[in-house]
Design an enzyme around this catalytic site. Sequence first.
Site: not given
Ligand code: ZN
Length: 1085
Positions: A287, A173, A424, A569, A175
């Site tokens: 998420d 994941h 993550d 997000h 971000d």
């Molecule tokens: Zn995230």
Amino acid sequence: MKLSRQFTVFGSAIFCVVVFSLYLMLDHLQLDHSKNPSNNGQLSILQEKIDHLERLLAENNEIISNIRDSIINLSKSVKDGRGGLEAGNQSRATMPGAVLTPPLVLPVQPEDCQFAARSYSKSAEGVQMLEVYDLLAFDNPDGGVWKQGFDITYEGHEWDQEPLQVFVVPHSHNDPGWLKTFDDYYRDQTQHILNNMVVKLHEDVRRKMLWSEISYFSKWWENIDVQKRDAVRSLIERGQLEIATGGWVMPDEANAHYFGIIDQLLEGHQWLEKNLGVKPRSGWAVDPFGHSPTMAYLLKRAGLSNMLIQRVHYSVKKHFAAQKTLEFFWRQNWDPDSSTDILCHMMPFYSYDIPHTCGPDPKICCQFDFKRLPGGRISCPWRVPPQAITDDNVQERALMLLDQYRKKSQLFRTKVVLAPLGDDFRYTEASEWDQQFQNYQKLFDYMNSHPELHVQARFGTISDFFAALRVTADVDPLTSSSPLLPVVSGDFFTYADRDDHYWSGYFTSRPFYKRLDRLLESYLRAAEILYSFALSSLKKHDRLNDFPSVENYKLLTEARRNMGLFQHHDAIAGTGKDWVVIDYGTRLFHSILNLKHIMVNSAHWLVLKNKGEYSHQPSVPFLQMVTIGSKRNTLNAIVLKCVPVCLRVLVVYNPTEQERLTVVTVYVNTPQVRVQTAAGHAVTAQVSAVWEEPTQASSEAYQRLQSKEGGVKQEVRLAFVWYGTTSNRDKSGAYLFLPDGEAKEYSPKRPPVIRVTRGAIFSEVTTVFEHVTHSLRLNNIQGVEGQSVEISNTVDIRGEFNREIAMRITSDLNSSDRFFTDLNGYQIQPRRMMAKLPLQANFYPMTTTSYIQDEHLRLTLLTAQSLGVASLKNGQLEVIMDRRLMQDDNRGLGQGVQDNKITANTFRLLLERRSSSDAREQVRPSSFPSLLSHISSMFLNHPVIPMAVGLSYGHLHTAPYRPLRSSLPCDIHLVNLRTIQAGEGPGPSEEAALILHRRGFDCTFASRNTGLLCATTWGKVSAINHYFICELFSLSPSSLKICLLTVMLSFSLFLSISSICISLSICYLSIISVFYCSCPIEQQA
Ligand SMILES: [Zn+2]
């Protein structure tokens, strides 16, 4: 006292695209009587039409009676001799020059009302989320090893006939900004993950990997050589690497507007198509903090068949697990059949990390996260470490893991189980790939070589899993239905991950940036449309080479990507670190400036009367958009300076598909101003002072609005309130809202300063408190913007400690516990205030709209920025406007929210009389705004854009540019007209994507004096084809290839986005050419 030397001119400009053809249309519809009030012959035609409609639609009594009422009222007004210009809530200013008079009665086809008026029928095994909320106790008992669930048992022989199929899906994941900026994450982690992926997947064809963020993937792609690119292509061809969702980011589903969601999805999908020839099949959203059905709809429309969601309230997850409804077809609330169904897997446990994905017991699952092997940087908090798999322990470890898989599978209806394997920013180092893939392979080999275990375990992608699920659940590929799987409708807000920790804080966190994003979105859309038209027109005149089309396209692409990045997000959610927030803000601001640049460049060509005089001179632009900082929310108000006397030419761009009567604000440096149309007609203007500081003080209260809607006096009270945070250990932060009980009334130490402005165009009361400058404005114009009250709050809580400020609107409406909020500006979700839930659970995201209603009235609050909203008491609506929180709320961010800025919040408040309502409505899971509400919201979010002709160009003549002959139907919104990137290079192609949205609307509202200048036409634009023909298309079919029939077919998102089109693709594909336009520019001298 300080009065700035700036003044403001508010010109009431009239954007009548083609008045004549609109009237033709109205005549055709036989409903316009304002034009000829004494014509009784037309009234009898109307009566005939009504009779005809009654025959056609005998079942639709409420609509008929609505129209009949309008006719009766109309007859009365004709007899009284009052005619069409009836006063609304204020007397109308007369406007010299070309006055466009809105029709007295809105021409709405009764057939167009049926969608919203339809009675709701639920499928036999349908699950409606509102009903689930009624059922649940929302207690939080200890479930044992699965803390928020229950004890899971199994017999052991369930799989004798049909083996358990296990799909372990490796994922990472990433971000695009959170604790680090996008670029820092890329440099430190993401590029290494992707580089190692190429090597490590090639080592064993059984290995798989899932990737979803194209923002990262495309950046990496730019930096790798041809060999590596070929290696990636072969991984994709072999099915080892799957791109899931394929959006630019994994968007926030609460705060993001559907324009932004679609655009970042397009940007990602276009990139994939161009560079990899890949079309995503499955969605992956582990998420986002709560899930919206809008996302389900858009993914379906983008051609995806499956999707996965994770962050859902723990009580809902437990209920779904007990009912075995975690795998379902997600259907839109308003869908009468199954056309919007998409197969959805809801992850059952607390998190998407490895301890919470193999099965119910995190202590066991953590032992199968081989990155946590002893000696590594991370370990298991349950204090039992993983063991590397050897010949000696493989049996024991395999059986232990299989036990978790089997237990997990008990929560589902098929014998296919999904076990995501990631977290993550995982798989950064080569050693981690080895640890996970080698150890798991040994476990799989053991399981698969022991037939008595009845299991088939393997690495898979998410689509491998869904493919197996579809076979096992006997999913019909044509109808998207399965005898085994249920249908679920509704949304998954407001998310709680444990206890009373509701994630309703992020609906408002960092509101300054939420507003900035909306502004960027409106500029992006406006620039896209203008650029597409300019390109087409330039080509027609063979002048493309004189225009900076590639340079501007690069800026446009950058703006798309910056806006797309912010839909992430942790971005629009306001949940990043301070410096990450600054990075996003810089990108947004930078792109706003660039989009202005694109707009003035495009408009330059389009409005120039004599195209021979065109020459692009970047150093001396023809059009300018010089703005000044202002405390009022007028970021797009431009400055026109004259020394000492001069004539300035103003070009005003209306970026919507509707003609509009609106107020245009321009800053000037003298109060001696006259405004004229190009034809020399005087335009009513109001000159007001621009105040830099408040002046006269007064102690009188102000916060009281009265509206005389439908002859009834309705009082609406406005107040501000404070929330504090709990004294418990866990306090409010960027994500969580944990208030210290009910809000306390705002009681300023000093009495407020009040300023009153009165004029021909608008009247305004501004009240200046210590923490908020609050303005109420009534526009005295006949258009839509004269129908509602504009509320502007400039909030400053920089000096506060653990406080949140809210605006509370209290009315006499008997709304009970029901209220309505929009989801992503796309649809309305009915809500119930539930006393069994804590206060913070009753807050919901509001992207554009919320309302309360009773039998007679509806009170709608429209917003120009995403914020959290609730209706905690009968007749109330409450919006959190800003939050200042001194501590972290333990969700990984590691800081509070203390970077508050002076933030302008803008709203419109609309009170509408309902002509009918029925009891069924109380149980209906869908609701719709009125047409007036839809268009008011659009005008609020897409204001007109003024540009000034440069002083040195006063000699050049301009001409209005009108690609539309009249407004589009009221219920059709032009979401975007987006030029597609060329196959090669960074410039534009000759194709553009047209995205249309047909909006569902509620007809049970007064249709008189709405100020709307449009009609509805059965959702078929072909019906009014002959009333307006797109100039571009008719004059030069070869100029810009008309709208992508080919692209549309291969990429279904381009099909009109429609909430309600029933025979969508056919009716809309046939009218593409006509819809190909929308940007009337009117000039004024
Ligand atoms: Zn995230």
